[in-house]
Design an enzyme around this catalytic site. Sequence first.
Site, PDB file in Angstrom:
ATOM      1  N   GLU B 290       0.833  -1.204   0.000  1.00 16.22           N
ATOM      2  CA  GLU B 290       0.000   0.000   0.000  1.00 16.22           C
ATOM      3  C   GLU B 290       0.870   1.259   0.000  1.00 16.22           C
ATOM      4  OE1 GLU B 290      -3.611  -0.522   2.167  1.00 16.22           O
ATOM      5  OE2 GLU B 290      -3.579   1.549   2.809  1.00 16.22           O
ATOM      6  N   GLU B 293       2.214   1.605  -3.352  1.00 15.18           N
ATOM      7  CA  GLU B 293       1.162   2.070  -4.255  1.00 15.18           C
ATOM      8  C   GLU B 293       0.972   3.583  -4.100  1.00 15.18           C
ATOM      9  OE1 GLU B 293      -2.648   0.341  -3.469  1.00 15.18           O
ATOM     10  OE2 GLU B 293      -3.622   1.386  -5.148  1.00 15.18           O
ATOM     11  N   CYS B 310      -8.764  -1.996   3.792  1.00 11.33           N
ATOM     12  CA  CYS B 310      -8.604  -3.152   4.682  1.00 11.33           C
ATOM     13  C   CYS B 310      -9.916  -3.561   5.329  1.00 11.33           C
ATOM     14  CB  CYS B 310      -7.619  -2.830   5.797  1.00 11.33           C
ATOM     15  SG  CYS B 310      -6.009  -2.394   5.177  1.00 11.33           S
ATOM     16  N   SER B 330      -7.320   1.762  -2.426  1.00 14.94           N
ATOM     17  CA  SER B 330      -6.052   1.089  -2.665  1.00 14.94           C
ATOM     18  C   SER B 330      -6.358  -0.296  -3.231  1.00 14.94           C
ATOM     19  CB  SER B 330      -5.293   0.956  -1.347  1.00 14.94           C
ATOM     20  OG  SER B 330      -4.270   0.001  -1.493  1.00 14.94           O
ATOM     21  N   LYS B 369     -15.632  -9.819   7.353  1.00  8.79           N
ATOM     22  CA  LYS B 369     -14.510 -10.585   6.815  1.00  8.79           C
ATOM     23  C   LYS B 369     -14.987 -11.917   6.234  1.00  8.79           C
ATOM     24  CE  LYS B 369     -10.809  -8.050   7.414  1.00  8.79           C
ATOM     25  NZ  LYS B 369     -10.076  -7.554   6.241  1.00  8.79           N
ATOM     26  N   GLU B 372     -15.833 -10.980   2.871  1.00  8.15           N
ATOM     27  CA  GLU B 372     -14.620 -10.705   2.079  1.00  8.15           C
ATOM     28  C   GLU B 372     -13.958 -12.011   1.634  1.00  8.15           C
ATOM     29  OE1 GLU B 372     -11.616  -7.952   3.796  1.00  8.15           O
ATOM     30  OE2 GLU B 372     -10.109  -9.330   2.993  1.00  8.15           O
ATOM     31  N   GLU B 377     -12.937 -12.938  -6.150  1.00 12.71           N
ATOM     32  CA  GLU B 377     -11.589 -12.469  -6.523  1.00 12.71           C
ATOM     33  C   GLU B 377     -10.545 -12.785  -5.446  1.00 12.71           C
ATOM     34  OE1 GLU B 377     -14.405 -10.702  -6.191  1.00 12.71           O
ATOM     35  OE2 GLU B 377     -14.043  -8.600  -5.655  1.00 12.71           O
ATOM     36  N   CYS B 514     -10.832  -1.974  14.225  1.00 14.82           N
ATOM     37  CA  CYS B 514     -11.092  -3.398  14.442  1.00 14.82           C
ATOM     38  C   CYS B 514     -11.289  -3.754  15.918  1.00 14.82           C
ATOM     39  CB  CYS B 514      -9.947  -4.223  13.889  1.00 14.82           C
ATOM     40  SG  CYS B 514      -9.660  -3.879  12.154  1.00 14.82           S
TER      41      CYS B 514
END
Lengths: 416, 587
Positions: B290, B293, B310, B330, B369, B372, B377, B514
């Site tokens: 990141e 990036e 994230c 990102s 999550k 996710e 993907e 989190c």
Amino acid sequence: MERISFLTSNFGKYDTSSIGSYMKIGGFSALRKAVTMEPLSISDLIASVKVKGRGGAEYDMGRKLSQARAVKGERKVVICNADEGETTTFKDRELIKNDPFNLIEAIIIAGFVVGATDGYIYMRAEYSCFRPLLLNAIRQAKSYGFLGENILGKGFDFNIHLYSGAGAYVCGEGTALIRSIEGKAGRPRMKPPFIKQSGVFSRPTCLCNVESLSIVPHLLLDEEQVYARCGRGDSIGTKLISVAGNVNKPGVFEIPFGTTVREIIYELAGGVQKDRHIRLIQFGGASGKVADESILDTPYTYEDLRAAGVMVGSGGILVIDERTSVLDFLRMNQEFFSEESCGQCTPCREGNLHIKLILDKMAEGKATAEDIRLMHKIARVMSMSSLCGLGETAQNSLLSAMKVFPGTFAVGGAEA
Amino acid sequence: MSENVNQAEKQEMVHLTINNIPIEVPKGTKIMQAAREIGIDIPHLCYHEDQRIKAHCRLCSVEVTGRRRLLAACSTEVWEGMEVHTDTPIVRDTQVAILQLMLANHHKDCLSCPRNQNCDLQRLCSRFNIMESHLPSVVKEEPRIVTNPAIVRDPSKCIRCGRCIRACKDVQGIAALTYAHRSSDITVTTAYDKPMERTDCVLCGQCSLVCPTGAIVEKDDTDAVLDALQDPKKHVIVQVAPSVRVALGDAFGMEPGEIVTGQMVTALKLLGFDKVFDTNFGADLTIMEEASEFLHRLEHGGTFPMITSCSPGWVNFLEKNFGDFTAHLSSAKSPMSMFGAIAKTYYPEKAGIPVEDIVTVSIMPCTAKKFEAARPEMGREGRQDVDIVLTTRELIKLIKYVGLTFQNLPESDFDSPLGYGTGAGAIFGASGGVMEAALRTVYEKYTGKTLERLDFQSVRGFEGIKEAEVDLGSRKAKVAIAHTLKNARILMEQVQRNESPYDFIEIMACPGGCIGGGGQPIGTTNAIRKKRMAALYEIDRNLPIRKSHENPDIITLYKEFLGEPLSEKAHELLHTHYHKVEKEYTF
């Protein structure tokens, strides 16, 4: 018996679609007078004749206005509660229908007393037929300079907005009504914050019933103190009542306080149909308490009715004759509340349902003494701990009937 | 000046009695808080200390001398001379009756409930010695709603307290849940009764965190983990998110914010995981990619502000609400997903284990999550990188299942090679942590200098939106951090209006990041979130290596496998892209 026309004195005297016609009978002279007075002297006048909130809550109207004036805050609001949802109560409808300009004038005066910039009329969905009438009255009042900016050259800016509810009994409750105006679901909220501090759109708000407001212009012009000379004891003046049920001439009547219940039912409302016996009388709408025939000679005043175990409430009187049992009446009433609870708070949401189930069980003859005890307990818990007035008063008829008609609740006993 | 006056008002004291005990509290205190001061817990269900008061359940009704009706202790302010009674017959009758009324409209099959023994309703019934309802059951037969990988709703357990509605609307600004209908038909439901995943819901799970019963819970995947652990053919590895180690202890009677990393690793080993790894390693890897990036965008031009991705609840939110702005995200995957990709490529090579035998489990503070991990993907060759996601709550369940006395467990270390994380990885668990971790690396990579002070205090703390300016020598970078989606929306609306002054934004969906995630232990409050946050910074402070690019295992990973950040291989495994999700309705 004495007949009086004070609050209803304009009825039939003018064309309700024409402000000119209203002004010919002296319309808006109360407003002209009001704007020359000290706002607090107007609320003092209302307090001096002990006008209580005519929607049912019975709060001192003069004090309500003076408190609203004292609240600090920008852009205050006056709301006229025209969500007349109590069953058997239809007196506000007559005021809207027969004297719309007086109501508009009254709201403007209240706005002046409070120091408000906006007035709302919150009207029940079922009265939408009167929307054109009121919208026309608002429009004409505006074109004559009684609404808008710098009213009567006194630097007083005020507008009135008409809002129709979507049709829910609970929207007569102040906080639910306000949420409904705000475009939210009409469910009550907890207080505080109190409406007077944070009401519609979080603005300081003074909420009054149609009848309470409608008295104001008449009082301002009552130089001979006709109003103050009516009544009995602390219940000064007159009251608009609606009588419904098994009477020969149901309708709306203006009475001086102190008229007896017997006079109301037998003289004004034409007596009970086919001279049947009265089974019960409910005062103040679906959330009101019930009495039996022994109340007939009680004078209709706040104090006397309360001493007899009932209340003026909304001014509705429901007469039920011998053809309907107390139990069937209570089941009908319970059906109503089981539908109209907003469902937010536990006692009201769940309590109404269980009381309905127990009343049904009674009707089937299967209720036990334990069921009756439980029903009484739930009803008491509801009235003691609900979030709003609906839950607090929904069981008024049941709890009062348990006192007045113990036989109905005697398991295996005689039906009252 | 006016602030001083307000403070003076706050100091004004009010005198009252509660159950005849005299007490003095600041003006504005509610009866419930005043009672707590003297050790009286007034029962309540709809009340939650982080939410605005609803006064719906009425369980906290108390008697006040001079008042005909009972008053709600949660919403009523004390006044001078007030006499409160919380123990009179009518108060007790009311409390018991309200619980009875709730029970009559509730499935009482506690054994089948994920919240068994961790349920406010159950606890209150136990307190009032209510073993059964005296009232006939009026509960409607409604099936559990299990349509998405993260959240399960069981309407028959709902007590309509409205806590989930408040969390969704007031904290997240989403309002995916609301009341519908009225009276005893009132339900808590979604727009048009659609499954949550097809509404504005982002599966953050904040509703499940505040629900007092089992009406909204995470989807339970503990059985799948137990099955894998018992399968001798499977090599089951687990990664644990940074915020789990400062939250897990809560469930075992430890102080909120206690750091239980060592005991946690032991517990996971005793559970039978073949390897216990650290998501902090994935976090360090995320920072490598990141930060690179970000520098790449700075040097070669790119979409600004760049925004972290994230937090899966946040990503879902952006895809559903600002779908035209996915280029701002990102492309670096989250630490969990990067870890998963490495665990299914590099690790099998390194460990000599066939990839099809590897089962990857992750322990996350987050319900989203689960969603996710299930994204198509996030895997390759028809295989997901992360096979099973458990929330902190589910790990607690597993630890209890195998009968570990957690607080007495000896400490042990993570396994290698994917078990080493730096302080930068650790602070990922707190709102602002990703930004701080990234800045440590961005600064050194951009300026070529060593960062003297590692603590970026201005990006720490619990404010909704924080901002900072970092001097990179030749230029300054303006950054912002937001937690909760209500605050995220504010920053995104700036982006939408093309008025965002920022270069880099970190967004976490849950309050506090989190450490306050929707999968954290039941009972999580903002006060507890703050303690967990402090604990993560303590972990960071005490670690020898505090910058991601100095993590030796990360350096080895690049040397042996990935080449360098943003390499082709890194792109293939560690980056992804997001896409707009069309709404099924608008209001």
